[in-house]
Design an enzyme around this catalytic site. Structure first.
Site, PDB file in Angstrom:
ATOM      1  N   CYS A 103       0.845  -1.190   0.000  1.00  0.00           N
ATOM      2  CA  CYS A 103       0.000   0.000   0.000  1.00  0.00           C
ATOM      3  C   CYS A 103       0.880   1.240   0.000  1.00  0.00           C
ATOM      4  O   CYS A 103       1.805   1.361   0.824  1.00  0.00           O
ATOM      5  CB  CYS A 103      -0.902  -0.004   1.235  1.00  0.00           C
ATOM      6  SG  CYS A 103      -1.873   1.510   1.441  1.00  0.00           S
ATOM      7  N   CYS A 106       0.341   3.225   3.656  1.00  0.00           N
ATOM      8  CA  CYS A 106       0.835   2.713   4.941  1.00  0.00           C
ATOM      9  C   CYS A 106       1.941   1.666   4.814  1.00  0.00           C
ATOM     10  O   CYS A 106       2.549   1.281   5.816  1.00  0.00           O
ATOM     11  CB  CYS A 106      -0.318   2.127   5.753  1.00  0.00           C
ATOM     12  SG  CYS A 106      -1.022   0.603   5.058  1.00  0.00           S
ATOM     13  N   CYS A 152      -7.349  -0.881   1.425  1.00  0.00           N
ATOM     14  CA  CYS A 152      -6.374  -1.406   2.379  1.00  0.00           C
ATOM     15  C   CYS A 152      -7.025  -1.514   3.755  1.00  0.00           C
ATOM     16  O   CYS A 152      -7.619  -0.556   4.254  1.00  0.00           O
ATOM     17  CB  CYS A 152      -5.161  -0.481   2.431  1.00  0.00           C
ATOM     18  SG  CYS A 152      -3.940  -0.920   3.696  1.00  0.00           S
ATOM     19  N   CYS A 155      -5.200   1.061   6.503  1.00  0.00           N
ATOM     20  CA  CYS A 155      -5.336   2.516   6.489  1.00  0.00           C
ATOM     21  C   CYS A 155      -6.562   3.006   5.736  1.00  0.00           C
ATOM     22  O   CYS A 155      -6.857   4.200   5.750  1.00  0.00           O
ATOM     23  CB  CYS A 155      -4.083   3.154   5.891  1.00  0.00           C
ATOM     24  SG  CYS A 155      -3.849   2.849   4.120  1.00  0.00           S
ATOM     25  N   CYS A 175      -8.367  -5.711  -9.607  1.00  0.00           N
ATOM     26  CA  CYS A 175      -8.016  -4.686 -10.586  1.00  0.00           C
ATOM     27  C   CYS A 175      -7.597  -3.438  -9.807  1.00  0.00           C
ATOM     28  O   CYS A 175      -8.440  -2.745  -9.232  1.00  0.00           O
ATOM     29  CB  CYS A 175      -9.215  -4.419 -11.487  1.00  0.00           C
ATOM     30  SG  CYS A 175      -8.865  -3.456 -12.953  1.00  0.00           S
TER      31      CYS A 175
END
Length: 211
Positions: A103, A106, A152, A155, A175
Site C-alpha cells: 500500500c 501505509c 487497504c 489505512c 483490478c
C-alpha cells in the site's frame, strides 16, 4: 480454495462457501445463501475491531495534511478520493519484477508478484492476496454498475475493484490502480504469499470490466 467451477466468494451475501455454483448464487437474491458465518464484510469488521495486539486491529490513521505532502496528486486522488488512473498509464501495469506490492499510504503488503497476471484491462491485476485480511470490500454502485470496491484494511486507502473473471486457482481479478501501490524488490521481502500457485502468465485480453 474452491475450484474454478464453484463460487469462490458469493457476491450477493459475501460468504465463501464452496458448495454453491455461480448460477445458484445469482438465483438466491440478497439473503444468506447457506449456514456460513455471514457476509465477508461482517467477518472483516470483527477482525478489525476485536481482540488486541494484532497488526490488523491497529488501524493506521494519517492526517490529510500529511498525505497531501507525502503523496503525489494522483496518489492522493486515487487513495483518498477514490479516483481512477487512466488505463495503461500506470507505473505497474506492465511491471514484471519479482517482489511485493504494498500500500502506497501505509506500506502494508498486499500482493505478491507471483499472483500478478496480464488481464488486458489496462490496470495491474492480481488473482490472490498476500494475506486474507489485507483488504476490505464494500459495495460500489457508481458508474452505473455494481462492483466490489477494495481498500487497504490497515489505512483504508482505495485500491481498486474486485471481479470474478480471473484465472485459476481463485477465479478472482483484483483490478488495482498503480497509484495506490509501492513495490519492494524480492531481496527486500520477507513475507510470503498465502497462495502457492504459480503465475499462470496467461494473457486474458478479452473484454474486462473497467476499474
Amino acid at each position: 480454495r474452491a475450484t474454478s467451477d464453484t463460487l469462490v466468494r458469493n457476491r450477493r451475501c459475501g460468504c465463501r462457501c464452496p458448495q454453491h455454483t455461480r448460477t445458484q448464487a445469482l438465483s438466491r437474491g440478497s439473503g444468506p445463501c447457506c449456514s456460513c458465518p455471514g457476509p465477508l464484510s461482517t467477518q472483516k469488521t470483527v477482525l478489525l475491531s476485536g481482540g488486541s495486539g494484532t497488526k490488523k486491529t491497529q488501524v493506521k490513521n494519517f492526517s490529510q495534511e500529511e498525505l497531501k505532502k507525502r503523496l503525489t496528486p494522483l496518489q492522493y486522488r486515487v487513495t483518498q478520493e477514490k479516483g481512477t488512473e487512466s488505463a495503461f498509464s500506470g507505473e505497474f501495469t506492465h511491471h514484471r519484477d519479482e517482489g511485493t506490492y504494498t500500500c502506497v499510504v501505509c506500506g502494508d503488503p498486499l500482493f505478491s508478484s507471483n499472483a500478478k497476471f496480464d488481464s488486458g484491462s489496462g490496470w495491474p491485476s492480481f488473482f490472490d492476496l498476500m494475506k486474507e485480511d489485507s483488504i476490505t470490500e464494500s459495495d460500489d454502485f457508481s458508474a452505473g454498475m455494481h462492483r466490489l470496491e477494495v481498500a487497504c484494511s490497515r489505512c483504508g486507502a482505495h485500491l481498486g475493484h474486485l471481479f470474478d473473471d480471473g484465472p485459476k486457482p481463485t477465479g478472482s481479478r483484483y483490478c488495482i490502480n498503480s497509484a495506490s501501490l509501492s513495490f519492494q524488490p524480492k531481496q527486500e521481502v520477507t513475507v510470503t504469499s498465502c497462495s502457492e500457485a504459480d503465475n499462470p502468465g496467461a494473457s486474458l485480453a478479452d473484454d474486462k470490466s473497467d476499474l
